[in-house]
Scaffold this active site. Structure first.
Site, PDB file in Angstrom:
ATOM      1  N   GLU A 219     -16.744  27.974  -2.951  1.00 14.11           N
ATOM      2  CA  GLU A 219     -17.186  28.707  -4.169  1.00 14.11           C
ATOM      3  C   GLU A 219     -17.153  27.949  -5.337  1.00 14.11           C
ATOM      4  O   GLU A 219     -17.843  27.996  -5.959  1.00 14.11           O
ATOM      5  CB  GLU A 219     -16.985  29.967  -3.683  1.00 14.11           C
ATOM      6  CG  GLU A 219     -17.051  31.089  -2.475  1.00 14.11           C
ATOM      7  CD  GLU A 219     -18.868  30.776  -2.571  1.00 14.11           C
ATOM      8  OE1 GLU A 219     -19.867  31.363  -3.038  1.00 14.11           O
ATOM      9  OE2 GLU A 219     -18.681  31.907  -1.839  1.00 14.11           O
TER      10      GLU A 219
ATOM     11  N   ARG B 100     -18.243  61.151  -7.068  1.00 13.94           N
ATOM     12  CA  ARG B 100     -18.961  60.537  -7.693  1.00 13.94           C
ATOM     13  C   ARG B 100     -19.103  59.132  -8.905  1.00 13.94           C
ATOM     14  O   ARG B 100     -19.457  58.935 -10.335  1.00 13.94           O
ATOM     15  CB  ARG B 100     -20.707  61.086  -8.995  1.00 13.94           C
ATOM     16  CG  ARG B 100     -20.980  62.550  -7.931  1.00 13.94           C
ATOM     17  CD  ARG B 100     -21.755  62.597  -8.759  1.00 13.94           C
ATOM     18  NE  ARG B 100     -22.932  64.242  -8.199  1.00 13.94           N
ATOM     19  CZ  ARG B 100     -22.092  65.587  -8.411  1.00 13.94           C
ATOM     20  NH1 ARG B 100     -20.501  65.507  -8.951  1.00 13.94           N
ATOM     21  NH2 ARG B 100     -22.809  66.444  -6.920  1.00 13.94           N
TER      22      ARG B 100
ATOM     23  N   HIS C  27     -16.172  31.757   5.869  1.00  9.41           N
ATOM     24  CA  HIS C  27     -17.259  32.270   5.261  1.00  9.41           C
ATOM     25  C   HIS C  27     -17.381  30.130   3.843  1.00  9.41           C
ATOM     26  O   HIS C  27     -18.747  29.733   4.045  1.00  9.41           O
ATOM     27  CB  HIS C  27     -17.061  33.152   3.897  1.00  9.41           C
ATOM     28  CG  HIS C  27     -18.123  33.021   2.839  1.00  9.41           C
ATOM     29  ND1 HIS C  27     -19.849  33.205   3.508  1.00  9.41           N
ATOM     30  CD2 HIS C  27     -18.481  32.748   1.714  1.00  9.41           C
ATOM     31  CE1 HIS C  27     -20.546  33.152   2.468  1.00  9.41           C
ATOM     32  NE2 HIS C  27     -19.895  33.078   1.394  1.00  9.41           N
TER      33      HIS C  27
ATOM     34  N   HIS D 282     -26.036  29.737   0.951  1.00  7.95           N
ATOM     35  CA  HIS D 282     -25.537  30.507   1.648  1.00  7.95           C
ATOM     36  C   HIS D 282     -26.794  31.178   2.970  1.00  7.95           C
ATOM     37  O   HIS D 282     -26.501  31.823   3.212  1.00  7.95           O
ATOM     38  CB  HIS D 282     -25.912  31.591   0.725  1.00  7.95           C
ATOM     39  CG  HIS D 282     -24.152  31.731  -0.509  1.00  7.95           C
ATOM     40  ND1 HIS D 282     -23.387  30.517  -0.836  1.00  7.95           N
ATOM     41  CD2 HIS D 282     -23.514  32.499   0.617  1.00  7.95           C
ATOM     42  CE1 HIS D 282     -23.045  31.314  -1.298  1.00  7.95           C
ATOM     43  NE2 HIS D 282     -22.111  32.436  -0.974  1.00  7.95           N
TER      44      HIS D 282
ATOM     45  N   ASN E 167     -26.237  32.078  -4.429  1.00  5.56           N
ATOM     46  CA  ASN E 167     -26.394  32.395  -2.798  1.00  5.56           C
ATOM     47  C   ASN E 167     -27.023  30.772  -2.875  1.00  5.56           C
ATOM     48  O   ASN E 167     -27.623  29.983  -1.401  1.00  5.56           O
ATOM     49  CB  ASN E 167     -28.158  32.301  -2.931  1.00  5.56           C
ATOM     50  CG  ASN E 167     -28.200  34.495  -2.675  1.00  5.56           C
ATOM     51  OD1 ASN E 167     -27.127  34.368  -2.756  1.00  5.56           O
ATOM     52  ND2 ASN E 167     -29.200  34.758  -3.414  1.00  5.56           N
TER      53      ASN E 167
ATOM     54  N   LYS F 293     -20.463  44.362  -7.611  1.00  2.59           N
ATOM     55  CA  LYS F 293     -21.488  44.213  -5.860  1.00  2.59           C
ATOM     56  C   LYS F 293     -20.051  45.155  -5.286  1.00  2.59           C
ATOM     57  O   LYS F 293     -18.430  44.580  -5.217  1.00  2.59           O
ATOM     58  CB  LYS F 293     -21.138  43.163  -5.310  1.00  2.59           C
ATOM     59  CG  LYS F 293     -22.612  42.637  -5.527  1.00  2.59           C
ATOM     60  CD  LYS F 293     -23.249  41.992  -4.642  1.00  2.59           C
ATOM     61  CE  LYS F 293     -24.295  40.817  -5.426  1.00  2.59           C
ATOM     62  NZ  LYS F 293     -25.177  39.997  -4.201  1.00  2.59           N
TER      63      LYS F 293
HETATM   64  N1  NAD Z   1     -18.361  41.793  -3.945  1.00  3.88           N
HETATM   65  C1  NAD Z   1     -19.509  40.947  -3.547  1.00  3.88           C
HETATM   66  O1  NAD Z   1     -19.695  40.043  -5.014  1.00  3.88           O
HETATM   67  C2  NAD Z   1     -18.506  39.412  -2.604  1.00  3.88           C
HETATM   68  C3  NAD Z   1     -18.310  38.070  -2.482  1.00  3.88           C
HETATM   69  C4  NAD Z   1     -18.402  37.035  -1.709  1.00  3.88           C
HETATM   70  C5  NAD Z   1     -17.978  37.514  -0.923  1.00  3.88           C
HETATM   71  N2  NAD Z   1     -17.526  39.119  -1.110  1.00  3.88           N
HETATM   72  C6  NAD Z   1     -16.702  39.541   0.627  1.00  3.88           C
HETATM   73  O2  NAD Z   1     -15.718  39.313   0.426  1.00  3.88           O
HETATM   74  C7  NAD Z   1     -15.250  39.359   1.249  1.00  3.88           C
HETATM   75  C8  NAD Z   1     -14.232  37.830   2.064  1.00  3.88           C
HETATM   76  O3  NAD Z   1     -12.861  38.129   0.957  1.00  3.88           O
HETATM   77  P1  NAD Z   1     -11.487  37.336   1.490  1.00  3.88           P
HETATM   78  O4  NAD Z   1     -11.462  35.507   2.338  1.00  3.88           O
HETATM   79  O5  NAD Z   1     -10.789  37.432   0.447  1.00  3.88           O
HETATM   80  O6  NAD Z   1     -11.285  38.280   2.545  1.00  3.88           O
HETATM   81  P2  NAD Z   1      -9.881  38.937   2.695  1.00  3.88           P
HETATM   82  O7  NAD Z   1      -9.868  40.014   1.921  1.00  3.88           O
HETATM   83  O8  NAD Z   1      -9.943  38.915   4.387  1.00  3.88           O
HETATM   84  O9  NAD Z   1      -8.629  37.866   2.376  1.00  3.88           O
HETATM   85  C9  NAD Z   1      -8.159  36.421   3.293  1.00  3.88           C
HETATM   86  C10 NAD Z   1      -7.237  36.817   4.123  1.00  3.88           C
HETATM   87  O10 NAD Z   1      -5.823  36.614   3.648  1.00  3.88           O
HETATM   88  C11 NAD Z   1      -4.958  37.890   3.435  1.00  3.88           C
HETATM   89  N3  NAD Z   1      -4.657  37.689   2.270  1.00  3.88           N
HETATM   90  C12 NAD Z   1      -5.499  37.960   1.049  1.00  3.88           C
HETATM   91  N4  NAD Z   1      -4.212  37.623  -0.057  1.00  3.88           N
HETATM   92  C13 NAD Z   1      -3.292  36.571   0.239  1.00  3.88           C
HETATM   93  C14 NAD Z   1      -2.216  36.323   0.382  1.00  3.88           C
HETATM   94  N5  NAD Z   1      -2.414  36.098  -1.545  1.00  3.88           N
HETATM   95  N6  NAD Z   1      -1.479  35.514   0.723  1.00  3.88           N
HETATM   96  C15 NAD Z   1      -1.564  35.774   2.127  1.00  3.88           C
HETATM   97  N7  NAD Z   1      -2.551  36.474   2.908  1.00  3.88           N
HETATM   98  C16 NAD Z   1      -3.462  36.818   1.605  1.00  3.88           C
HETATM   99  C17 NAD Z   1      -5.614  38.642   3.866  1.00  3.88           C
HETATM  100  O11 NAD Z   1      -5.162  39.403   4.788  1.00  3.88           O
HETATM  101  C18 NAD Z   1      -6.814  38.577   4.859  1.00  3.88           C
HETATM  102  O12 NAD Z   1      -6.534  38.515   5.894  1.00  3.88           O
HETATM  103  C19 NAD Z   1     -16.287  39.135   3.420  1.00  3.88           C
HETATM  104  O13 NAD Z   1     -16.450  40.941   3.004  1.00  3.88           O
HETATM  105  C20 NAD Z   1     -17.353  38.999   1.126  1.00  3.88           C
HETATM  106  O14 NAD Z   1     -18.549  39.994   2.368  1.00  3.88           O
HETATM  107  C21 NAD Z   1     -18.163  39.957  -1.697  1.00  3.88           C
HETATM  108 ZN    ZN Z   2     -20.305  33.150  -1.299  1.00  2.59          ZN
END
Ligand code: NAD
Ligand code: ZN
Length: 361
Positions: free
Chosen positions: A181, A117, A260, A244, A241, A139
């Site tokens: 972003e 929890r 993205h 988006h 958004n 989130k």
């Molecule tokens: N919670 C929120 O408010 C929110 C907001 C926007 C996006 N998201 C989510 O975030 C995700 C996308 O995040 P992302 O783009 O970071 O994706 P990710 O976590 O897959 O990272 C992108 C790639 O970079 C690699 N990586 C990360 N840091 C690294 C580093 N320092 N050196 C080398 N490689 C590295 C990862 O292994 C992966 O292959 C999606 O699932 C999306 O839905 C969440």
């Molecule tokens: Zn976004």
């Protein structure tokens, strides 16, 4: 700025650093010195930063999953619960440490929100997207049956510790995606920040230390402000958004092959169009924003052999954020200010989406 407090119901700090040297202190500052830590990370980040962080935190056996959005699912979550249980993590004494990009943060955050929890967690974001966006706001989610972020929770971390030096190992396209972003934050909330990004575009692309610190701290400040005004996304938070609605359509139609931030950049190009058409920004301001996106390596157009106009429009209609009859779209009210509007005439939306098939002005 090297610290910021996010004033949500559970206020917490974000630390901005260019090393992990102060990480132990961050645990102390939050009264977490005597906790059992379990690092959650992915297979790309583990070989780069896990030893370093594990040496500082001396946690239990880390949980490492295969990198990629495809693993942000129930199976990984179940494996994580088993791992936490086997390592006897509990609510009173333990802390989950999310070390990685947005996928790691969302997965580990949701596991933390639900295991027993709710168990405390901290964010150590390593991708630009995670540092400027996903690690702030609380989130957390996993994907389910092909629907992104269908199952999740609002759950704030104990703190966020950002080491901007990790951006040096991030693949270039991932870095550029995060810049989508960054530009969005300037356009919707701060003319000063927007001007900084525009002026320092080369320093940012060259990963200069001070420029990275400025954009990461600036974006976190903007996102924190928006989130503080609307922790559970009942209204004001919707401005995040911007770009988006069209962006999600392109992301989905591309089968998630286009990053993205690249999709958001194309979406912003459409949103800039309707903002101008409705008289809120000038033609020159729109052209300047498109020029900035292009200079940062982001796309602002698509070719009609990729997806049709009809496909994009029909996706926008069924996107989960638009369940009422009228599309709720974000538009600028000058550069650095935005609001949500469900009265944008259909023909303007149509023209705006058509504009992303054209060469930039
Ligand atoms: N919670 C929120 O408010 C929110 C907001 C926007 C996006 N998201 C989510 O975030 C995700 C996308 O995040 P992302 O783009 O970071 O994706 P990710 O976590 O897959 O990272 C992108 C790639 O970079 C690699 N990586 C990360 N840091 C690294 C580093 N320092 N050196 C080398 N490689 C590295 C990862 O292994 C992966 O292959 C999606 O699932 C999306 O839905 C969440
Ligand atoms: Zn976004």
């Amino acid at each position: 700025m090297d610290e910021l407090t996010v004033c949500t119901a559970n206020a917490y700090p974000i630390y901005f650093r260019s090393s992990y040297d102060d990480l132990q202190e961050a645990f102390w500052n939050r009264g977490l010195e005597a906790t059992k830590r379990c690092i959650v990370t992915d297979s790309n980040v583990a070989p780069l930063y896990l030893d370093k962080v594990q040496n500082i935190l001396r946690g239990v056996e880390p949980f490492i999953f295969e990198a990629g959005e495809a693993r942000k699912h129930m199976g990984t979550l179940a494996d994580m619960y088993s791992h936490f249980l086997a390592n006897k993590l509990d609510r009173r004494k333990s802390v989950i440490v999310a070390l990685g990009g947005g996928v790691t943060g969302d997965l580990a955050g949701f596991a933390a929100a639900t295991y027993m929890r709710g168990i405390r967690y901290v964010q150590l974001p390593t991708s630009l997207l995670a540092q400027v966006d996903s690690s702030v706001g609380g989130k957390t989610a996993i994907d389910f049956e092909g629907v992104k972020n269908l199952v999740g929770a609002f759950y704030q971390p104990e703190f966020v510790y950002i080491n901007t030096d990790t951006l040096h190992t991030l693949p270039q396209q991932e870095f550029i995606s995060g810049l989508g972003e960054v530009v969005k934050h300037g356009l919707i909330a701060s003319p000063d920040y927007y001007r900084y990004v525009s002026k320092n575009r080369n320093a940012i692309l060259a990963l200069e230390k001070s420029a990275l610190m400025e954009i990461v701290a600036g974006s976190c400040r903007i996102k924190a402000n928006v989130v503080e005004s609307d922790e559970r996304e009942s209204g004001p938070r919707e401005v995040l958004n911007f770009g988006h609605c069209v962006g999600h359509a392109i992301e989905s139609l591309s089968g998630y092959s286009l990053p993205h931030g690249h999709c958001v950049a194309i979406g912003m190009s459409a949103a800039l169009f309707w903002s101008q058409k409705l008289g809120h920004i000038t033609e020159a301001e729109r052209a300047e924003a498109l020029d900035l996106l292009t200079a940062l390596g982001l796309p602002t157009t698509v070719s009609d052999t990729e997806y049709t106009l009809e496909e994009i429009l029909s996706f926008m209609q069924k996107d989960k954020k638009n369940q009422s009859d009228a599309l709720r779209l974000v538009r600028l009210k000058g550069v650095g200010q935005a609001y949500t509007d469900n009265t944008i005439p259909h023909e303007v939306v149509l023209e705006a989406v058509a504009s992303i098939y054209q060469k930039k002005p």
